[in-house]
Design a protein around this motif. Structure first.
Motif, PDB file in Angstrom:
ATOM      1  N   ARG A  28      -7.434  -4.704   3.498  1.00  0.00           N
ATOM      2  CA  ARG A  28      -8.136  -3.135   3.834  1.00  0.00           C
ATOM      3  C   ARG A  28      -8.094  -2.249   2.435  1.00  0.00           C
ATOM      4  NH1 ARG A  28      -5.984  -0.537   9.149  1.00  0.00           N
ATOM      5  NH2 ARG A  28      -6.628  -2.293  10.021  1.00  0.00           N
ATOM      6  N   VAL A  35     -12.561  -0.263   7.132  1.00  0.00           N
ATOM      7  CA  VAL A  35     -13.241  -1.488   7.095  1.00  0.00           C
ATOM      8  C   VAL A  35     -11.932  -2.543   6.344  1.00  0.00           C
ATOM      9  CG1 VAL A  35     -14.997  -2.611   5.761  1.00  0.00           C
ATOM     10  CG2 VAL A  35     -15.162  -0.274   6.497  1.00  0.00           C
ATOM     11  N   ILE A 274     -13.371  -1.551  13.055  1.00  0.00           N
ATOM     12  CA  ILE A 274     -13.214  -0.848  11.664  1.00  0.00           C
ATOM     13  C   ILE A 274     -13.421   0.642  12.035  1.00  0.00           C
ATOM     14  CG2 ILE A 274     -14.079  -2.867  10.445  1.00  0.00           C
ATOM     15  CD1 ILE A 274     -17.051  -1.496  10.628  1.00  0.00           C
TER      16      ILE A 274
END
Length: 275
Positions: A28, A35, A274
């Motif tokens: 990440r 995301v 996400i």
């Protein structure tokens, strides 16, 4: 095109209640964004290697690919044109717009049509990223990138359970098991998309993966008559909350319907929500 993101960094393996989890969702790299995951790693590699003037891509309006490609485009300062069908707004579309992507609506919204339209608007210097973030011209590289993540699997693991969409992650696992001499005997593919076994077997031959290939067990949620991609499912183990359209469905099915040995089974988390 430079970036300080190390896509080869190994994500951790965690053990909870006798079950192992490969936490690829903990890749990440973008501060302030959720995301994450193996698909993000693949997208960064594709864009870095291609050095495009713009990115053109397409998917379902409920696909995390919206956020992934848009965030990568913003990180590298590359405009993104994103083709989707339908007229509704979704959280993923809002995320993509927030990262600067241009959303281009299409009718009809079948994948083949979106792909044909994406090709039409791609110019010299454009990078066309296919649905599923699988890039045929870079397939060997993509498989190698995923295969590296096998390196830190404990030696006692003999079964891996993974959600299977495009089949790319599965190929990376197979190559990594062969490449690093892991003792995995079996991979369970739980499918959330059309059957990719023929593609996987073809690529095993093409990539010349000739030794230490685990047995592939397969179950299709997609073909069972009740599967709805857009329907979210809540499922968690310990503090891990699985992606509501992918691992929450596949892992819960596997645990409820299969006998497996604790301390020898690993669940491969491709990515988490996400939003």
């Amino acid at each position: 095109m430079k970036s300080d993101i190390n896509i080869s960094a190994l994500t951790p393996v965690e053990k909870i209640n006798g079950l192992y989890f490969k936490r690829d969702d903990l890749f990440r790299p973008f501060s302030g964004l959720k995301v994450n995951g193996g698909k993000l790693r693949q997208c960064i590699h594709i864009v870095q290697s291609s050095k495009p003037n713009e990115i053109v891509t397409y998917s379902s309006m409920n696909s995390p690919q919206l956020g992934i490609v848009s965030a990568v485009g913003k990180h590298f300062g590359i405009p993104v044109k994103y083709l989707v069908g339908g007229s509704r707004d979704t959280e993923y579309l809002r995320l993509a717009r927030g990262q600067g992507a241009e959303i281009i609506r299409q009718k009809p919204y079948r994948e083949n049509y979106l792909f044909s339209q994406a090709k039409k608007i791609s110019l010299p210097g454009s990078l066309l990223i296919k649905s599923g973030i699988i890039q045929p011209s870079m397939l060997a590289e993509q498989i190698d990138i995923t295969s590296e993540q096998i390196m830190n699997l404990p030696d006692e693991i003999d079964t891996i359970v993974v959600s299977c969409g495009s089949g790319l992650t599965t190929l990376g696992l197979i190559k990594g098991i062969s490449r690093y001499g892991k003792k995995v005997k079996k991979i369970w593919l739980i499918s959330t998309a059309p059957d990719r076994r023929e593609f996987i077997q073809d690529e095993i031959r093409t990539q010349k993966i000739n030794s230490n290939i685990p047995k592939l067990n397969f179950y299709s949620l997609y073909d069972n008559g009740n599967f709805d991609y857009n329907l979210k499912k809540t499922f968690s183990i310990g503090d891990i909350c699985f992606h509501p359209r992918y691992e929450a469905k596949t892992f819960s099915w596997f645990i409820q319907n299969n006998k497996f040995i604790k301390n020898k089974t690993l669940f491969w988390i491709v990515g988490s929500e996400i939003l």
